[in-house]
Design a protein around this motif. Structure first.
Motif, PDB file in Angstrom:
ATOM      1  N   GLY A  53       0.775  -1.236   0.000  1.00 28.65           N
ATOM      2  CA  GLY A  53       0.000   0.000   0.000  1.00 28.65           C
ATOM      3  C   GLY A  53       0.804   1.282   0.000  1.00 28.65           C
TER       4      GLY A  53
ATOM      5  N   THR B 205       2.752   7.455  -3.059  1.00 29.35           N
ATOM      6  CA  THR B 205       1.373   7.003  -3.108  1.00 29.35           C
ATOM      7  C   THR B 205       1.112   6.168  -1.863  1.00 29.35           C
ATOM      8  OG1 THR B 205       2.032   5.052  -4.402  1.00 29.35           O
ATOM      9  CG2 THR B 205       1.247   6.966  -5.619  1.00 29.35           C
ATOM     10  N   VAL B 206      -0.019   6.419  -1.217  1.00 31.61           N
ATOM     11  CA  VAL B 206      -0.363   5.713   0.016  1.00 31.61           C
ATOM     12  C   VAL B 206      -1.812   5.259  -0.072  1.00 31.61           C
ATOM     13  CG1 VAL B 206      -0.587   5.885   2.521  1.00 31.61           C
ATOM     14  CG2 VAL B 206       1.269   7.069   1.375  1.00 31.61           C
ATOM     15  N   ASP B 207      -2.054   3.997   0.185  1.00 35.07           N
ATOM     16  CA  ASP B 207      -3.414   3.475   0.228  1.00 35.07           C
ATOM     17  C   ASP B 207      -4.191   4.166   1.357  1.00 35.07           C
ATOM     18  OD1 ASP B 207      -5.498   1.336   1.331  1.00 35.07           O
ATOM     19  OD2 ASP B 207      -5.082   0.835  -0.764  1.00 35.07           O
ATOM     20  N   LYS B 208      -5.468   4.421   1.132  1.00 40.01           N
ATOM     21  CA  LYS B 208      -6.260   5.155   2.115  1.00 40.01           C
ATOM     22  C   LYS B 208      -6.396   4.406   3.436  1.00 40.01           C
ATOM     23  CE  LYS B 208     -10.750   3.453   0.447  1.00 40.01           C
ATOM     24  NZ  LYS B 208     -12.074   3.858  -0.088  1.00 40.01           N
ATOM     25  N   ASN B 209      -6.163   3.091   3.414  1.00 42.84           N
ATOM     26  CA  ASN B 209      -6.252   2.309   4.652  1.00 42.84           C
ATOM     27  C   ASN B 209      -4.936   2.274   5.430  1.00 42.84           C
ATOM     28  OD1 ASN B 209      -8.996   1.500   4.295  1.00 42.84           O
ATOM     29  ND2 ASN B 209      -8.321   0.023   2.749  1.00 42.84           N
TER      30      ASN B 209
ATOM     31  N   HIS C   2      -2.116   4.134   7.591  1.00 41.35           N
ATOM     32  CA  HIS C   2      -2.024   5.329   8.436  1.00 41.35           C
ATOM     33  C   HIS C   2      -0.664   6.000   8.234  1.00 41.35           C
ATOM     34  CE1 HIS C   2      -5.776   4.329  10.412  1.00 41.35           C
ATOM     35  NE2 HIS C   2      -5.332   3.099  10.617  1.00 41.35           N
TER      36      HIS C   2
ATOM     37  N   ASP D 138       0.989   9.783   6.353  1.00 36.11           N
ATOM     38  CA  ASP D 138       0.701  11.069   5.727  1.00 36.11           C
ATOM     39  C   ASP D 138       1.772  11.367   4.679  1.00 36.11           C
ATOM     40  OD1 ASP D 138       0.401  13.754   5.025  1.00 36.11           O
ATOM     41  OD2 ASP D 138      -0.426  14.271   6.986  1.00 36.11           O
TER      42      ASP D 138
END
Length: 212
Positions: free
Chosen positions: A155, A172-176, A178, A180
């Motif tokens: 993720g 890029t970071v998966d919304k799930n 935690h 920033d």
């Protein structure tokens, strides 16, 4: 040059410091054995002309020493890890396996990607771009950008790109997850500055010893 390493060593260490600061800011436990990331490794010789389209890279698993707080020691550990991988056949093996699985059923390919992705917490790539500015239809390209393709269920993706004397970082970071992205990008700058101070201090000390 001051640290006796490469640009890649420097940027990998900078990314390590950024993640380390993110752990500290979020008061999360830092993995004692480091953080494992999947790094695409180019297998095409740089002096070989590209006669047909397509990538030729394998994936290698790299441990980022996020548990090492001293910038100089972190740099040395990253350098050692990267040198060890350059002498191994891990990239060639994964490239051959991915090529083999890609020729089989989709279920087999997804299973292989799942096995690889379960062994890493993030994808991190460092791509050296053109050293001179590029122009398109008479206009100067000032800021090219890209994001590394995600592998399996990983993720987090960190993309480092060098272009015309600058370095760009994309996340890029998966919304799930935690994490920033804006914080990590700020920590990337802080991490580079900390490593730069260590390098400059070491070079100044060497000059003073030589003068004395």
């Amino acid at each position: 040059k001051a640290l006796g390493g490469t640009v890649n060593d420097t940027l990998m260490c900078t990314a390590t410091g950024a993640l380390q600061r993110h752990f500290a800011a979020r008061r999360e436990a830092v993995p004692e054995c480091g953080l494992r990331v999947a790094v695409p490794f180019n297998l095409r010789p740089l002096n070989q002309p590209i006669e047909r389209l397509g990538n030729q890279f394998g994936l290698v698993l790299v441990n980022l020493p996020v548990e090492v707080q001293d910038p100089f020691m972190c740099f040395r550990q990253v350098q050692e890890n990267m040198n060890r991988l350059k002498r191994s056949y891990q990239a060639q093996v994964t490239y051959s396996l991915l090529d083999l699985f890609g020729r089989g059923p989709d279920a087999l390919e997804r299973r292989a990607l799942g096995l690889l992705s379960n062994k890493a917490s993030a994808v991190l790539t460092n791509v050296p771009g053109p050293k001179e500015p590029l122009y398109l239809a008479g206009g100067k390209v000032t800021q090219p950008m890209f994001w590394v393709p995600q592998s399996g269920s990983i993720g987090i993706g960190m993309s480092i790109f060098s272009y015309a004397g600058t370095v760009q970082l994309g996340i890029t970071v998966d919304k799930n997850v935690h994490a920033d992205p804006d914080e990590i990008m700020a920590y990337f700058q802080e991490s580079f500055e900390a490593l730069s101070h260590v390098a400059l201090a070491g070079r100044q000390g060497a000059v003073e010893r030589k003068a004395s």
